[in-house]
Write an enzyme that holds these catalytic residues in place. Structure first.
Site, PDB file in Angstrom:
ATOM      1  N   ARG A  21       0.827  -1.216   0.000  1.00 15.11           N
ATOM      2  CA  ARG A  21       0.000   0.000   0.000  1.00 15.11           C
ATOM      3  C   ARG A  21       0.856   1.259   0.000  1.00 15.11           C
ATOM      4  O   ARG A  21       0.340   2.367  -0.043  1.00 15.11           O
ATOM      5  CB  ARG A  21      -0.919  -0.010   1.215  1.00 15.11           C
ATOM      6  CG  ARG A  21      -2.097  -0.943   1.019  1.00 15.11           C
ATOM      7  CD  ARG A  21      -2.968  -0.966   2.229  1.00 15.11           C
ATOM      8  NE  ARG A  21      -2.220  -1.433   3.398  1.00 15.11           N
ATOM      9  CZ  ARG A  21      -2.745  -1.601   4.604  1.00 15.11           C
ATOM     10  NH1 ARG A  21      -4.011  -1.337   4.817  1.00 15.11           N
ATOM     11  NH2 ARG A  21      -2.010  -2.033   5.606  1.00 15.11           N
ATOM     12  N   LYS A  65       2.304 -19.370   6.031  1.00 16.88           N
ATOM     13  CA  LYS A  65       1.632 -19.904   7.205  1.00 16.88           C
ATOM     14  C   LYS A  65       1.488 -18.806   8.254  1.00 16.88           C
ATOM     15  O   LYS A  65       2.211 -17.834   8.172  1.00 16.88           O
ATOM     16  CB  LYS A  65       2.417 -21.084   7.772  1.00 16.88           C
ATOM     17  CG  LYS A  65       3.853 -20.687   8.197  1.00 16.88           C
ATOM     18  CD  LYS A  65       4.322 -21.376   9.421  1.00 16.88           C
ATOM     19  CE  LYS A  65       3.928 -20.726  10.688  1.00 16.88           C
ATOM     20  NZ  LYS A  65       4.760 -19.604  11.119  1.00 16.88           N
ATOM     21  N   HIS A 121       8.406 -23.267   5.927  1.00 14.88           N
ATOM     22  CA  HIS A 121       9.816 -23.160   5.548  1.00 14.88           C
ATOM     23  C   HIS A 121      10.693 -24.208   6.222  1.00 14.88           C
ATOM     24  O   HIS A 121      11.797 -24.472   5.792  1.00 14.88           O
ATOM     25  CB  HIS A 121      10.347 -21.733   5.756  1.00 14.88           C
ATOM     26  CG  HIS A 121      10.686 -21.405   7.177  1.00 14.88           C
ATOM     27  ND1 HIS A 121       9.738 -21.036   8.087  1.00 14.88           N
ATOM     28  CD2 HIS A 121      11.861 -21.381   7.846  1.00 14.88           C
ATOM     29  CE1 HIS A 121      10.318 -20.807   9.257  1.00 14.88           C
ATOM     30  NE2 HIS A 121      11.612 -21.002   9.137  1.00 14.88           N
ATOM     31  N   ASP A 157       1.546 -20.733  15.726  1.00 15.35           N
ATOM     32  CA  ASP A 157       2.717 -20.220  15.009  1.00 15.35           C
ATOM     33  C   ASP A 157       3.734 -21.317  14.697  1.00 15.35           C
ATOM     34  O   ASP A 157       4.383 -21.282  13.655  1.00 15.35           O
ATOM     35  CB  ASP A 157       3.386 -19.129  15.870  1.00 15.35           C
ATOM     36  CG  ASP A 157       4.499 -18.395  15.144  1.00 15.35           C
ATOM     37  OD1 ASP A 157       4.304 -18.053  13.956  1.00 15.35           O
ATOM     38  OD2 ASP A 157       5.568 -18.157  15.745  1.00 15.35           O
ATOM     39  N   HIS A 202       5.252 -26.270  11.813  1.00 10.67           N
ATOM     40  CA  HIS A 202       6.636 -26.757  11.803  1.00 10.67           C
ATOM     41  C   HIS A 202       6.821 -28.046  12.625  1.00 10.67           C
ATOM     42  O   HIS A 202       7.408 -29.011  12.151  1.00 10.67           O
ATOM     43  CB  HIS A 202       7.587 -25.703  12.365  1.00 10.67           C
ATOM     44  CG  HIS A 202       7.538 -24.384  11.649  1.00 10.67           C
ATOM     45  ND1 HIS A 202       7.302 -24.273  10.298  1.00 10.67           N
ATOM     46  CD2 HIS A 202       7.712 -23.114  12.088  1.00 10.67           C
ATOM     47  CE1 HIS A 202       7.327 -22.999   9.951  1.00 10.67           C
ATOM     48  NE2 HIS A 202       7.573 -22.268  11.020  1.00 10.67           N
ATOM     49  N   LYS A 242       9.753 -19.127  22.732  1.00 11.33           N
ATOM     50  CA  LYS A 242      10.597 -17.956  22.481  1.00 11.33           C
ATOM     51  C   LYS A 242      11.331 -17.612  23.770  1.00 11.33           C
ATOM     52  O   LYS A 242      10.875 -17.936  24.858  1.00 11.33           O
ATOM     53  CB  LYS A 242       9.733 -16.775  22.049  1.00 11.33           C
ATOM     54  CG  LYS A 242       8.963 -17.083  20.767  1.00 11.33           C
ATOM     55  CD  LYS A 242       9.004 -15.934  19.804  1.00 11.33           C
ATOM     56  CE  LYS A 242       8.305 -16.268  18.505  1.00 11.33           C
ATOM     57  NZ  LYS A 242       9.222 -16.689  17.438  1.00 11.33           N
TER      58      LYS A 242
HETATM   59  C1  BG6 Z   1       8.247 -18.791  11.788  1.00 13.41           C
HETATM   60  C2  BG6 Z   1       7.525 -18.290  12.992  1.00 13.41           C
HETATM   61  O1  BG6 Z   1       7.405 -19.584  11.010  1.00 13.41           O
HETATM   62  O2  BG6 Z   1       9.380 -19.542  12.190  1.00 13.41           O
HETATM   63  C3  BG6 Z   1       8.457 -17.461  13.858  1.00 13.41           C
HETATM   64  O3  BG6 Z   1       6.412 -17.509  12.590  1.00 13.41           O
HETATM   65  C4  BG6 Z   1       9.709 -18.228  14.188  1.00 13.41           C
HETATM   66  O4  BG6 Z   1       7.802 -17.049  15.055  1.00 13.41           O
HETATM   67  C5  BG6 Z   1      10.333 -18.803  12.931  1.00 13.41           C
HETATM   68  O5  BG6 Z   1      10.626 -17.342  14.815  1.00 13.41           O
HETATM   69  C6  BG6 Z   1      11.481 -19.738  13.262  1.00 13.41           C
HETATM   70  O6  BG6 Z   1      12.147 -20.090  12.079  1.00 13.41           O
HETATM   71  P1  BG6 Z   1      13.698 -20.461  12.069  1.00 13.41           P
HETATM   72  O7  BG6 Z   1      13.963 -20.805  10.645  1.00 13.41           O
HETATM   73  O8  BG6 Z   1      14.436 -19.269  12.562  1.00 13.41           O
HETATM   74  O9  BG6 Z   1      13.826 -21.623  13.001  1.00 13.41           O
END
Ligand code: BG6
Length: 485
Positions: free
Chosen positions: A46, A144, A174, A231, A236, A335
């Site tokens: 935007r 995601k 990812h 999250d 993951h 975290k």
């Molecule tokens: C993301 C989450 O998908 O993965 C984040 O939204 C997280 O909160 C991150 O920090 C962790 O990814 P990586 O590759 O740093 O382990």
């Protein structure tokens, strides 16, 4: 090898993900010579930016996230690929500008990357369709979390599916792009050593830990509505669990792999509200210290007075099938924990009978540790004899494979692999619609159960391994988290 020429359109192009991951990853692949001349990257947002201003923004915000110090000429050349279109997904304006920009190359591969709130996915797809931008060569990439529960995930899948065919939809997780995660497939299916032992008869339990030292950073608003279960666990951690637990697919093709993962998701035992307090723990970080540096707590990071959102989850999952019946899978993520580490631990059963005298010391069960990050590698913990003439004393000894020492290469970021897979049209490492929905089907009752039974969010000091209840969760079963190596 170079991929076919493409236009890569990033919705949310000026956002955090674009600057931290997407642009740096595309640059890295450009450096490797995989991106053809003429391929363009179009940021959509935007903000009233022209191409020059968007390039300047990328120079300022994406460059710090490149691997090492880039060659200035190569970076400058990469920046010339960048364009920007100002557009608000909720209004009709801007779409003709995007259509004009794409018009000269109608046959090209187009990747529409939706790095926006999931609530916008449906409307963006609809508008792409209305603007005539969904060509046979188009693909859409969805970040995601896909929705915030099963119903919203289904609604998004239906809205996107009304415009794109399933083979054009790339739901990204990812973690599946991480080298070490793919290596898990190689470890399991390119070796014959482990497979005969890979079952409930020989494995006592599995631990999957994804620990971060970062807090919520600048994503507080998003995170506070999301929490660690949505999250990290729903996607993951469950994907990692699938790769550990799935049956060998008959070949490495997209549907063969995804069919096997889906069977695991569907075999997960639902967690009832009555047992939530026993098998799940929610936590939230308080002020503490990471690497000797004082850090704030979650609510201070957020700038709110209170919050009931979890930044830590530990839970016990079970896969109800012949291979895994009775083997607990302990999952843990949070975290602001003590150390950044992601690892999978397969703990084998102890030998059936101990022949050694009591003064030889205890026989510790074998453990296979797959370190996903950092210090990627695999360690097999064995028992051996303590060297020397002083009787037969037993001592644990690690058999260690460090990827850095063995292969010595820099690992590409997960996004590098995945973004080019999108262009190639290979969705093996992406989640299929039924997988995402099956993952929600298991995760949602945990969320609703937490709300219905008022599960407390337990405090933990930043820089620790989470609330003590997480320790109690596994110790109740006579086991311990392995985070001490
Ligand atoms: C993301 C989450 O998908 O993965 C984040 O939204 C997280 O909160 C991150 O920090 C962790 O990814 P990586 O590759 O740093 O382990």
């Amino acid at each position: 090898r170079q991929v076919e020429c493409f236009d890569f359109v990033i919705f949310g192009g000026t956002g955090d993900l674009s600057m931290r991951k997407l642009l740096p990853s595309l640059f890295q692949r450009d450096l490797a010579g995989q991106i053809p001349a003429g391929a363009r990257i179009i940021g959509v947002s935007r903000s009233p930016l022209n191409a020059a201003a968007f390039r300047a923004m990328a120079d300022e915000q994406a460059r710090p996230h490149l691997h090492g110090t880039p060659d200035p000429a190569a970076w400058a050349a990469f920046l010339t690929r960048l364009e920007h279109v100002r557009l608000d997904a909720l209004s009709e304006d801007g779409w003709p500008v995007l259509a004009d920009l794409l018009a000269p190359a109608p046959e090209r591969i187009r990747a529409y990357y939706l790095a926006t709130a999931p609530g916008l996915f449906g409307i963006i797809c609809q508008r792409l369709h209305q603007a005539g931008l969904v060509t046979p060569q188009a693909r859409v990439v969805l970040e995601k979390p896909l929705g915030h529960d099963l119903a919203s995930a289904r609604a998004i899948n239906a809205a996107v599916g009304a415009v794109f065919a399933e083979h054009q939809i790339f739901r990204i997780d990812h973690y599946l792009g991480k080298e070490t995660v793919q290596n898990l497939l190689a470890l399991r299916f390119a070796n014959s050593l482990f497979e005969p032992l890979w079952n409930a008869r020989h494995i006592d339990h599995v631990q999957i830990s994804v620990a971060e030292t970062v807090g919520v950073e600048k994503r507080g608003e998003f995170y506070d509505q999301t929490g660690a279960l949505r999250d990290m666990v729903q996607n993951h951690l469950l994907q990692l669990l699938c790769l550990v637990a799935m049956e060998p697919p008959s070949h490495m093709t997209q549907d063969a792999v995804r069919d096997e993962k889906l069977k695991i998701l569907r075999a997960l035992r639902p967690i009832s509200a009555a047992e939530l307090a026993q098998v799940t723990v929610r936590g939230q970080y308080r002020p503490g210290a990471i690497d000797g540096q004082a850090v704030d707590g979650y609510v201070e990071d957020l700038g709110h007075d209170t919050s009931e959102t979890e930044t830590f989850v530990a839970l016990k999952a079970e896969v109800c099938n012949w291979r895994w019946a009775g083997v607990p899978f302990y999952l843990r993520t949070g975290k602001r924990l003590a150390r950044r580490t992601s690892e999978i631990i397969i703990q084998f059963r102890p030998p059936p009978h101990n022949i050694f005298p009591a003064d030889s010391g205890p026989v510790q069960p074998n453990r296979l540790v797959v370190r996903l990050q950092p210090d990627e590698g695999i360690t097999l913990h064995l028992m051996g004899k303590d060297p020397g003439p002083g009787g037969l004393r037993l001592r644990p000894a690690p058999l260690n494979l460090s990827f850095a020492e063995t292969y010595g290469t820099h690992y590409p970021d997960a996004y590098e692999r995945l973004l080019l897979d999108v262009v190639r049209g290979n969705s093996t490492l992406f989640m299929r619609r039924d997988e995402v929905e099956a993952a929600w089907q298991w995760a949602e009752p945990v969320l609703t159960g937490w709300a219905a039974t008022h599960q407390p969010v337990r405090p933990y000091a930043a820089g620790t391994w989470g609330p003590s209840a997480a320790v109690a969760l596994i110790e109740r079963d006579g086991r311990t988290w392995q985070d001490d190596d």
